[in-house]
Design a protein around this motif. Structure first.
Motif, PDB file in Angstrom:
ATOM      1  N   VAL A   1       1.034  -0.946   0.129  1.00 28.97           N
ATOM      2  CA  VAL A   1       0.375   0.028   0.226  1.00 28.97           C
ATOM      3  C   VAL A   1       1.051   1.220   0.056  1.00 28.97           C
ATOM      4  O   VAL A   1       0.508   2.134  -0.423  1.00 28.97           O
TER       5      VAL A   1
ATOM      6  N   VAL B   1      -0.316   4.247  -2.355  1.00 31.62           N
ATOM      7  CA  VAL B   1      -1.290   5.101  -2.506  1.00 31.62           C
ATOM      8  C   VAL B   1      -0.176   6.249  -2.068  1.00 31.62           C
ATOM      9  O   VAL B   1      -1.081   7.382  -2.099  1.00 31.62           O
TER      10      VAL B   1
ATOM     11  N   VAL C   1      -2.091   8.991  -4.451  1.00 32.15           N
ATOM     12  CA  VAL C   1      -3.235   9.504  -3.894  1.00 32.15           C
ATOM     13  C   VAL C   1      -2.987  10.720  -3.003  1.00 32.15           C
ATOM     14  O   VAL C   1      -3.520  12.107  -3.082  1.00 32.15           O
TER      15      VAL C   1
ATOM     16  N   MET D   1       0.639   2.344   4.744  1.00 30.68           N
ATOM     17  CA  MET D   1      -0.642   3.436   4.810  1.00 30.68           C
ATOM     18  C   MET D   1      -0.915   4.302   5.346  1.00 30.68           C
ATOM     19  O   MET D   1      -0.309   5.412   4.892  1.00 30.68           O
TER      20      MET D   1
ATOM     21  N   THR E   1       2.771   6.791   4.427  1.00 34.07           N
ATOM     22  CA  THR E   1       2.760   6.896   3.236  1.00 34.07           C
ATOM     23  C   THR E   1       2.315   8.931   2.696  1.00 34.07           C
ATOM     24  O   THR E   1       3.466   9.175   1.418  1.00 34.07           O
TER      25      THR E   1
END
Length: 391
Positions: free
Chosen positions: A46, A50, A53, A99, A102
């Motif tokens: 992830v 991620v 994003v 996550m 990030t």
């Protein structure tokens, strides 16, 4: 900048905790080298995608609040790893940790390009680079001592709790900027960035620098204990020397690059040279580890590797900021970090398989080859370093 540096330090303390815990954790949870490699890799499943994003978000919403949310998630995930009962729970918590973490580099790069002038870019990025180095140093030293005294579970509980304590200081410090600074930059769409060769060339370079750093971060404790027979305390001190050298090098290189730039000389030239030399030096040091046997040899080679990775961690993001400029720094670094951290997905799995089937010596040789290719890429693959016109 001090709090950003502290956040990056905690970022690497927490993500590297599993490597320190590994000698006892893998035995208690009955993890094979291949299974441990999968758990290491899960962080990046992830963490890499991620980034795309998160980079987009920090260019459009409050980077200060996004930093706080990310730190909260990764702190809680770290703490919960101290309660992991087996492969599956450890895997899921590593994914959540990835996550949360990030936010660090897209957010940090956005804040630097917004608040720091070019002639001080070196020291600003040195704050992040020192965090990258001191995180593993502090984590290795403190984690090793905790491991020897209290076992592997205590490492995660202590580290997660310390990270949670960072949040109130951040909230107090950014209260003014988060209220007063409304984002006035014209936003750059992702499609204006994604087709640019400088972005892709930097992403490939990032893969090479990350491969060698993640090899050291994830596998060094097991290498020193299982392959070289060091007790936990000696492993802790020797590994810490290498990370301390990385921190000192990052600070020194940051100062030198700013001094060079203030004198009217080319910032691009000094940063390209540091990246090329850092990759080649890292290749030589890691290759030497395959043959090092004595404590002195191991310590010297890890210090050399630390100096090399100090140059790499400082300049990888500084050059990205030069290419992107303040309007697109978050998105650019998000994309670059996403691609660059593919080595975090495939590298641990490949290394686990190599270690299990061919030994640590072969794993060192493969890592050195990747690092050397990275040096060659900086010489021929990365184009002229200047801000890309994205309008």
């Amino acid at each position: 900048m001090l709090l950003l540096g502290a956040a990056v330090l905690l970022n690497y303390v927490d993500r590297g905790a599993i490597g320190i815990a590994a000698p006892l954790m893998t035995a208690e949870l009955r993890l094979t080298p291949e299974a441990f490699g999968v758990v290491l890799s899960a962080f990046f499943w992830v963490y890499a995608p991620v980034q795309l994003v998160v980079g987009w978000l920090v260019d459009r919403f409050s980077v200060y609040r996004l930093m706080a949310a990310g730190v909260l998630l990764w702190a809680v995930s770290t703490l919960a790893m101290g309660l992991a009962a087996g492969f599956t729970s450890l895997l899921l918590l590593r994914i959540l940790l990835g996550m949360g973490e990030t936010i660090a580099f897209p957010g940090g790069s956005k804040i630097i390009t917004r608040h720091v002038p070019p002639q001080r870019r070196g020291m600003a990025n040195a704050a992040l680079a020192i965090g990258i180095a001191l995180g593993p140093a502090v984590g290795t030293l403190a984690g090793g001592l905790i491991l020897a005294a209290y076992g592997w579970r205590a490492i995660f509980i202590v580290f997660g709790g310390v990270t949670l304590a960072w949040l109130p200081f951040w909230q107090l410090t950014v209260l003014g900027p988060s209220r007063a600074q409304r984002i006035s930059e014209t936003r750059v769409p992702v499609r204006a960035i994604i087709g640019r060769w400088p972005l892709w060339s930097m992403s490939i370079a990032h893969i090479a620098s990350n491969y060698v750093f993640y090899f050291l971060l994830g596998w060094l404790p097991l290498f020193l204990i299982k392959s070289r027979g060091l007790p936990i305390r000696e492993m802790t001190y020797i590994a810490t020397f290498g990370y301390a050298a990385q921190a000192a090098a990052a600070l020194g290189f940051g100062y030198v690059s700013d001094w060079w730039t203030r004198g009217g000389r080319s910032e691009a030239a000094v940063r390209r040279f540091m990246m090329f030399a850092g990759q080649i030096l890292a290749a030589g040091a890691v290759f030497g580890l395959a043959f090092a046997q004595t404590r002195l040899e191991l310590t010297l080679l890890l210090c050399i590797a630390g100096i090399a990775t100090g140059a790499l961690s400082l300049n990888t993001y500084a050059v990205a900021q030069m290419f992107a400029g303040p309007r697109a720094a978050g998105t650019w670094v998000g994309i670059q970090n996403a691609i660059g951290n593919l080595s975090g997905i495939f590298g641990p799995i490949a290394t686990g398989s190599i270690v299990q089937n061919a030994g640590f010596g072969t794993a060192c040789a493969v890592t050195a080859a990747v690092a050397a290719l990275g040096g060659l890429w900086w010489a021929v693959g990365v184009p002229r370093i200047a801000q890309v016109q994205l309008d």
